[in-house]
Design an enzyme around this catalytic site. Structure first.
Site, mmCIF file in Angstrom:
data_model
loop_
_atom_site.group_PDB
_atom_site.id
_atom_site.type_symbol
_atom_site.label_atom_id
_atom_site.label_comp_id
_atom_site.label_asym_id
_atom_site.label_seq_id
_atom_site.Cartn_x
_atom_site.Cartn_y
_atom_site.Cartn_z
ATOM 1 C CE LYS A 1 31.306 7.323 18.047
ATOM 2 N NZ LYS A 1 31.100 8.133 17.011
ATOM 3 C CG ASP B 1 26.643 6.052 9.832
ATOM 4 O OD1 ASP B 1 26.383 7.395 10.079
ATOM 5 O OD2 ASP B 1 27.694 5.519 10.291
ATOM 6 C CD1 TRP C 1 26.239 12.799 14.757
ATOM 7 C CD2 TRP C 1 26.829 12.010 12.654
ATOM 8 N NE1 TRP C 1 27.394 12.843 14.543
ATOM 9 C CE2 TRP C 1 28.060 12.595 13.448
ATOM 10 C CE3 TRP C 1 27.294 11.621 11.492
ATOM 11 C CZ2 TRP C 1 29.207 12.668 12.844
ATOM 12 C CZ3 TRP C 1 28.583 11.726 10.761
ATOM 13 C CH2 TRP C 1 29.489 12.212 11.704
#
Lengths: 422, 462
Positions: free
Chosen positions: A268, A232, A151
């Site tokens: 999300k 993560d 990311w």
């Protein structure tokens, strides 16, 4: 600025004469990921398609607030006993407990022996930043290894926190899969104590995850070398549709009695993007260590934002602790994950139907919100310019931004990009 | 490293029960992995011994982490909660309480939240700089809607996590673009200011502010220290209702402060956490900031809606940077975004929407002003009652009028650390050790009890 006017060399506190103390401050470029949406918004084309940032869209192309979230909010707003007093520095206690259970399993021995400290933070980013700042201050090894690619915001978070960032091989462009040997080689060369960033599931941007067997080998190597894993976890439940399956990698590293960090995001999987809800868990050897660690994490948080925002965490707590709402959530979550999986199938079929050259199986094999198409920056720029398809320049597309209606347009764009004469 | 591992191995290490089996399994798996690794060129056989020791290491990576002390301000509430006495009084953190000593959610906030729920807005990411509607109204509230700095687009406004978060963004900007520049903070100041600058790696020093002899402002000391600081320093000023003292400069003193700041090419940096809460008037409480802006000065202003809109836990505030040109403001804003992105990506929506709805709607805005006057009014009443109680009860004739002269949520009692501890230990009055009490946590009903406690601590403890 008036060229006839002498500007003094020293910083002035501003005047009508044009000099500014901020003269040396240059315009920063747009964030590469969030900047895609900025560019998309500026585009007047009616066929434009935003496949940039990973925010879920419905089949109608609209943002989605989960029904269960609306219900939770209704409960919150209607509850006359609710107040807006400062949360403790570590956040909403109930939220922290429930988040740890979600991440590590309701019956997790680590939680039972209290060797996990969980603090509420600002979504995934905030959890990573607070964790990294803590490590930079208290961990003897200040190097973190991040996968290549990862990311776009990871490197900056860790650098600003005071860690030195190195990479380990991850993605293999030749197979569009995992470069497992490269990963093992690079991690085996890491110095003892080095921190290793691991994507718990649905690797961003590639969508390529290790198998469970590969995770076990990674775990052994990490424990062998005395490396410190930092997970993560931004897509728990969103990747496969199953909350437990998506937490397997993390739970493996807790089950062996070792230590790790985990950054959790509800952006999300609960669609709480803008509420900035997340949690940082630090799994320590013992309860005593966990308690001391928590006290030091508070010292990181207090000068950063004092205490976290209540609204999103309250929504999460209501949903997680209420059996019916929790079940309703899992159903809505699976529906989102399933829609994305069907988009993968549709895109794959559309490219096959067009006879687009290349092997597009990776669209089906990759998991989570994104597909790492394998398109290069020139092809991406072409797709944006000629087809108004917006994506990050590394070729990553957010499947969550696709619908049955827009798949054909995307397939056309990819086909054109791949077959054009340049 | 090797010697550390040796000593770790030789120490008595407890193995967790459920892991005993797994440790053995792990070892054998590791050996087989090693055998596999021997086939690979990167794995050297001579490292075999070191790796065995690595498996046996069982202490924490964080063994050396010491227990941090509780936060001096927020820790007070924790201690209060643990106290079982019926007489206990929490005058620690500055959170408004009603006369019944209950937390207060403003009516306009409830109305705004209901409106938001009815509208069914989405929860998409805000831009990095925050909610545009919020940024617009917050700058207008601070500077006044028609103010030239706004019309000329010279203000870079970025939504931040209340006052703390906004100060932190500014501190990071200073560290990056004004390396080595100092921030001058008042002595005393809010306890978290120095932590923010320390963590942001911005050097700071203090300017004299509080004069214990007069229980007032050491104005000459303040001016002198600001003058003595290196040119181009940042001067942290409390816009109104100085925390912890409650002592504000007069308008004439503000002019002189602005003079010396301009003279030394310093940059004013306002912390505005109580706009509307100090005097009851939003405009009056912003007059210091507006005075500086009117002089054409460049300045920074951190805002918080924790107190004036009671949005404590929503973490809503903003950092405003007034620049001499729109171009500079645009560039500064872009760099503030670059600081926010690796910290939390983008700010939380809920509080921002509440503020935008309240401030942006004339009816709600007026209602807010009324509620704010009530809150500020209650505090003024409590000040009066406390003063009256102290004056009536104090046989030693001490002048307690400073309580009436101070403004805002807090009163700096002048009690020492030891005396403040007596307040807590003997009287179950919770306050910070610097002698600060939060009048927002005081009811008229408790004024006499508090007066007794203060008199006892002041006269009988040294």
């Amino acid at each position: 600025m008036d060229p006839n006017h002498t500007i003094s060399a020293s910083a002035t506190s501003g005047s009508d004469f044009g000099g500014s103390v901020f003269d040396h401050v240059v315009q920063a470029p747009e964030d590469p990921i969030l900047g895609v949406t900025v560019a998309y918004n500026k585009d007047p084309s009616p066929v434009k398609l935003n496949l940039g940032v990973g925010a879920y869209r419905t089949e109608e192309g609209k943002p989605l607030v989960l029904n269960v979230v609306r219900r939770a909010e209704q409960l919150l707003v209607n509850d006359r006993s609710r107040v807006k007093e400062y949360l403790p520095i570590v956040g909403l206690a109930e939220f922290n407990k429930l988040s740890a259970k979600l991440m590590f399993g309701a019956d997790s021995p680590a939680i039972q022996v209290k060797r996990v400290t969980t603090v509420q933070c600002l979504s995934g980013t905030g959890s990573l930043r607070v964790g990294a700042e803590f490590l930079a201050r208290h961990h003897h090894q200040r190097t973190i290894y991040i996968p290549q690619p990862t990311w776009g915001n990871h490197g900056k978070i860790f650098t600003l926190a005071g860690l030195s960032v190195k990479t380990y091989r991850y993605y293999d462009p030749a197979t569009r899969g995992l470069n497992f040997q490269g990963l093992l080689e690079d991690l085996s060369l890491a110095p003892s104590g080095a921190i290793v960033l691991l994507h718990a599931c649905a690797h961003n941007p590639t969508g390529v995850d290790p198998t469970l067997q590969q995770w076990e080998q990674i775990r052994q190597l990490i424990r062998l070398k005395g490396l410190l894993p930092f997970f993560d976890s931004a897509y728990q439940g969103f990747a496969s549709g199953s909350l437990d399956a998506d937490a397997q990698s993390v739970r493996m590293f807790v089950a062996d009695g070792g230590e790790c960090l985990a950054a959790q995001s509800y952006a999300k999987n609960m669609g709480l993007y803008g509420e900035r809800v997340g949690a940082l868990s630090i799994v320590c050897k013992t309860a005593d260590v966990a308690s001391r660690v928590e006290s030091q994490v508070k010292l990181v948080i207090r000068p950063m934002f004092s205490n976290p925002p209540i609204h999103g965490a309250s929504i999460v707590a209501i949903i997680l602790k209420n059996r019916d709402m929790y079940n309703e959530w899992t159903v809505e979550l699976k529906a989102m994950a399933d829609r994305i999986i069907s988009m993968r199938q549709q895109l794959f079929d559309a490219l096959r139907a067009r006879g687009t050259p290349g092997d597009w199986n990776h669209i089906l094999k990759q998991i989570g919100m994104f597909t790492f198409t394998g398109l290069n920056t020139a092809q991406v720029a072409f797709m944006t310019k000629e087809y108004h398809v917006y994506m990050t320049s590394d070729g990553r597309i957010s499947m969550a931004g696709l619908s049955s209606k827009t798949v054909p347009h995307l397939a056309d764009a990819i086909h054109a990009a791949v077959t054009r004469a340049i | 490293m090797a010697s550390t591992m040796l000593s770790l191995v030789s120490a008595a290490l407890p193995l967790q029960e459920n892991h005993k089996g797994k440790m053995n399994l792990g070892s054998s798996d590791c050996s087989s992995f090693l055998r596999k690794e021997k086939r690979n060129p990167f794995m050297k056989t001579k490292s075999f011994g070191r790796i065995n020791m690595a498996i046996a290491v069982n202490t924490s990576r964080f063994e050396g982490v010491t227990m941090a002390p509780p936060d001096p301000i927020l820790g007070v509430s924790e201690a209060f909660r643990a106290d079982n006495s019926e007489m206990k009084l929490n005058l620690g953190v500055g959170a408004y309480r009603t006369e019944e000593l209950q937390p207060y959610v403003l009516n306009v906030v409830k109305k705004a939240e209901n409106l938001m729920l009815e509208r069914g807005e989405n929860k998409e990411y805000l831009p990095i700089e925050g909610l545009a509607a919020f940024n617009k109204v917050t700058a207008e509230l601070l500077f006044g809607a028609g103010n030239p700095v706004i019309e000329q687009q010279r203000v870079a406004t970025v939504q931040g996590l209340s006052g703390t978060g906004s100060l932190r963004l500014a501190a990071a900007l200073i560290e990056r673009y004004f390396p080595g520049a100092k921030v001058l903070i008042s002595s005393p100041t809010w306890g978290n200011h120095k932590n923010i600058f320390n963590d942001a790696r911005v050097p700071w020093s203090e300017y004299r502010y509080y004069d214990p002899k007069t229980v007032g402002l050491d104005f000459d000391g303040m001016i002198s220290d600001i003058k003595a600081a290196p040119e181009g320093s940042f001067v942290l000023l409390h816009g109104c209702a100085h925390n912890p003292t409650g002592i504000d400069p007069t308008p004439e003193q503000w002019e002189k402060i602005a003079d010396v700041i301009q003279e030394k090419n310093h940059i004013p940096f306002f912390d505005v956490a109580y706009q509307g809460f100090a005097s009851g008037s939003l405009d009056a409480d912003a007059s210091s900031v507006r005075l500086f802006a009117a002089r054409g000065m460049e300045l920074l202003v951190a805002q918080s809606y924790s107190k004036n809109l009671g949005l404590y836990a929503e973490r809503i505030g903003a950092i405003n940077v007034v620049c001499s040109s729109a171009d500079a403001a645009a560039r500064v804003k872009s760099q503030l975004k670059r600081i926010a992105r690796p910290m939390y990506s983008n700010p939380p929506i809920h509080g921002a929407r509440i503020v935008a709805n309240v401030v942006g709607d004339p009816a709600l805005f007026n209602e807010w002003k009324e509620e704010m006057e009530l809150m500020a009014g209650r505090i003024k009443n409590v000040r009066q009652k406390l003063f009256d109680s102290l004056s009536a009860k104090d046989k030693c004739g001490k002048d307690w009028s400073f309580i009436l002269k101070q403004i805002g949520m807090f009163s700096f009692t002048g009690l020492s650390k030891v005396q403040s501890e007596n307040m807590t230990n003997k009287w179950h009055v919770y306050m910070t050790k610097d002698g600060r009490i939060s009048l927002a946590g005081l009811s008229l009903a408790k004024c006499e009890y508090l007066a007794d406690a203060i008199i006892d601590s002041f006269h009988c403890v040294s």
